[in-house]
Write an enzyme that holds these catalytic residues in place. Structure first.
Site, PDB file in Angstrom:
ATOM      1  N   GLY A  47       1.929 -14.823  -8.256  1.00  0.00           N
ATOM      2  CA  GLY A  47       1.457 -13.746  -9.128  1.00  0.00           C
ATOM      3  C   GLY A  47       2.664 -13.041  -9.731  1.00  0.00           C
ATOM      4  O   GLY A  47       2.847 -11.844  -9.559  1.00  0.00           O
ATOM      5  N   ALA A 111      -3.288 -20.406  -8.829  1.00  0.00           N
ATOM      6  CA  ALA A 111      -2.603 -20.255  -7.541  1.00  0.00           C
ATOM      7  C   ALA A 111      -3.540 -20.407  -6.353  1.00  0.00           C
ATOM      8  O   ALA A 111      -3.088 -20.628  -5.230  1.00  0.00           O
ATOM      9  CB  ALA A 111      -1.907 -18.893  -7.477  1.00  0.00           C
ATOM     10  N   TYR A 234     -13.272   3.171  -4.219  1.00  0.00           N
ATOM     11  CA  TYR A 234     -12.146   2.257  -4.028  1.00  0.00           C
ATOM     12  C   TYR A 234     -11.959   1.901  -2.550  1.00  0.00           C
ATOM     13  O   TYR A 234     -12.438   0.869  -2.096  1.00  0.00           O
ATOM     14  CB  TYR A 234     -10.852   2.838  -4.621  1.00  0.00           C
ATOM     15  CG  TYR A 234      -9.792   1.768  -4.757  1.00  0.00           C
ATOM     16  CD1 TYR A 234      -9.693   1.006  -5.912  1.00  0.00           C
ATOM     17  CD2 TYR A 234      -8.907   1.476  -3.718  1.00  0.00           C
ATOM     18  CE1 TYR A 234      -8.750  -0.006  -6.027  1.00  0.00           C
ATOM     19  CE2 TYR A 234      -7.967   0.469  -3.816  1.00  0.00           C
ATOM     20  CZ  TYR A 234      -7.893  -0.268  -4.978  1.00  0.00           C
ATOM     21  OH  TYR A 234      -6.971  -1.281  -5.081  1.00  0.00           O
TER      22      TYR A 234
END
Length: 395
Positions: A47, A111, A234
């Site tokens: 990444g 990935a 979150y």
């Protein structure tokens, strides 16, 4: 072609190659200005093309003079159509690394796939032998599990009950209330499958089995906690469950690395403007108020400042890493200072469409958002005709 920002909701559909290059060069110059790091020598960044991953690669290469391999999934340019910003970032990084005499090779592909893992391992064997630092910084919303073939999609939802609070459309500056319905168990499972630690562990298993990990190898993944204000949507929502899984996976990986005296650790980073965070309700308003507060306190950091501090003051100090009660490194420490959070809470209570331009830093938020795509950098002539077809040599 003349490239201008073209928006669709919370996404910019264009990227400016010279602006992206300016972003990379600015980060490189920052690292050089801060001095060298006695750090890693052979680094794999999974990444590596944007955000914390890109800044980690820059810090490794230009701070520690490390050889780096970057893995990412970006769209190449076509005639009359720009590449994704990560393509231009990575092309610029490789060009600058080559000028500096640094080894830098990149693999563009999924990935999450076994194919990219195998290709990366072969490149390590061929060119570097062993790796001493693996950064895991993937931020994809979708993952196809290579073992099952099932495609999972993450969601951003609260658990148990609906969540209602203020948010801002950062394009217009309009503050409004938003409600998000609670998730199902399937939502949790899918989000954990995408954003949890399973793929990180698969990468480390594959690298270990291939014999390409060095003694004292270190692997770092990135997480976020945030304030009580954003907890329901979150940290205590679907994404929080995935982050819990990621953080628990660090202990599993560390146990597997005992024979190499290696370790895996999670770094909890500061809230920053990213493509992902821009789409999360509540977060843009919180970041706008946080930026205002931290800039006034003189403690604001972007990605590169965060990553340099992580490497220099946490990972490679020559002393035992300073970790919290759950074994995590905290470079969100300045964001989470009680005085900073108290000021943000007070501003939050006052925040509406009329007050935000004065009490928040929406201008800074918008600037950082445009910077992600290569727009808004000094010294770049955005009225000039530029070549969108920037090549990049891939491994």
């Amino acid at each position: 072609m003349i490239i201008e920002p073209r928006m669709r909701g919370f996404i910019c559909l264009t990227a400016h190659p010279e602006g992206c290059a300016a972003n990379v060069i600015n980060q490189i110059n920052y690292v050089k200005s801060q001095g060298p790091i006695d750090g890693p020598k052979n680094v794999l960044v999974i990444g590596a093309s944007t955000g914390f991953g890109l800044s980690s690669r820059i810090t490794s290469a230009f701070g520690a003079h490390a050889s780096t391999i970057g893995v990412f999934f970006e769209k190449a340019p076509q005639a009359g159509k720009t590449a994704t910003p990560g393509w231009y970032n990575s092309a610029a990084f490789q060009a600058e690394a080559e000028k500096a005499g640094l080894y830098a090779k990149s693999i563009n592909g999924d990935a999450f796939s076994d194919e990219v893992k195998s290709k990366t391992i072969e490149l390590i064997k061929k060119d570097l032998g062993k790796i001493d630092l693996i950064i895991y910084s993937l931020a994809s919303p979708v993952r196809t599990n290579p073992k099952t073939g099932v495609t999972h999609r993450s969601t951003l939802k609260p658990i148990g009950q609906a969540f209602t609070n203020k948010t801002v459309d950062f394009h217009t500056g309009i503050v409004s209330n938003i409600s998000i319905e609670p998730c199902t168990q399937e939502d949790i499972d899918n989000t954990v499958a995408v954003m949890g630690g399973e793929d990180w562990e698969l990468w480390m298993d594959a690298l270990s089995e291939a014999g390409v990990l060095s003694e004292n190898v270190l692997s770092v993944a990135y997480s976020y906690i945030g304030p009580a204000l954003t907890e329901p949507v979150y940290r205590k929502g679907t994404i929080g469950m995935a982050k819990d899984h990621l953080e628990a996976t660090a202990f599993t990986i560390t146990d597997k690395l005992k024979n190499l005296n290696g370790k895996a650790i999670v770094s909890v980073n500061k809230a920053l403007v990213t493509q992902a965070s821009s789409a999360i309700p509540v977060i843009p308003l919180y970041i706008s108020l946080l930026y205002k507060t931290m800039k006034e306190e003189g403690i604001h950091e972007g990605c590169i400042e965060q990553m340099y501090r992580l490497f220099k003051d946490r990972l490679y100090t020559g002393q035992e890493m300073l970790k919290d009660e759950k074994g995590r490194i905290r470079v969100d420490d300045w964001e989470m200072r009680p005085d900073v959070q108290a000021k943000v809470d007070a501003l939050w209570a006052k925040a509406d469409t009329e007050t935000l331009p004065e009490i928040g830093d929406l201008k800074g938020y918008k600037s950082d958002f445009l910077n992600l795509f290569g727009f808004g950098f000094e010294g770049v002539d955005y009225t000039a005709d530029v070549n969108e077809n920037v090549p990049m040599e891939l491994a």
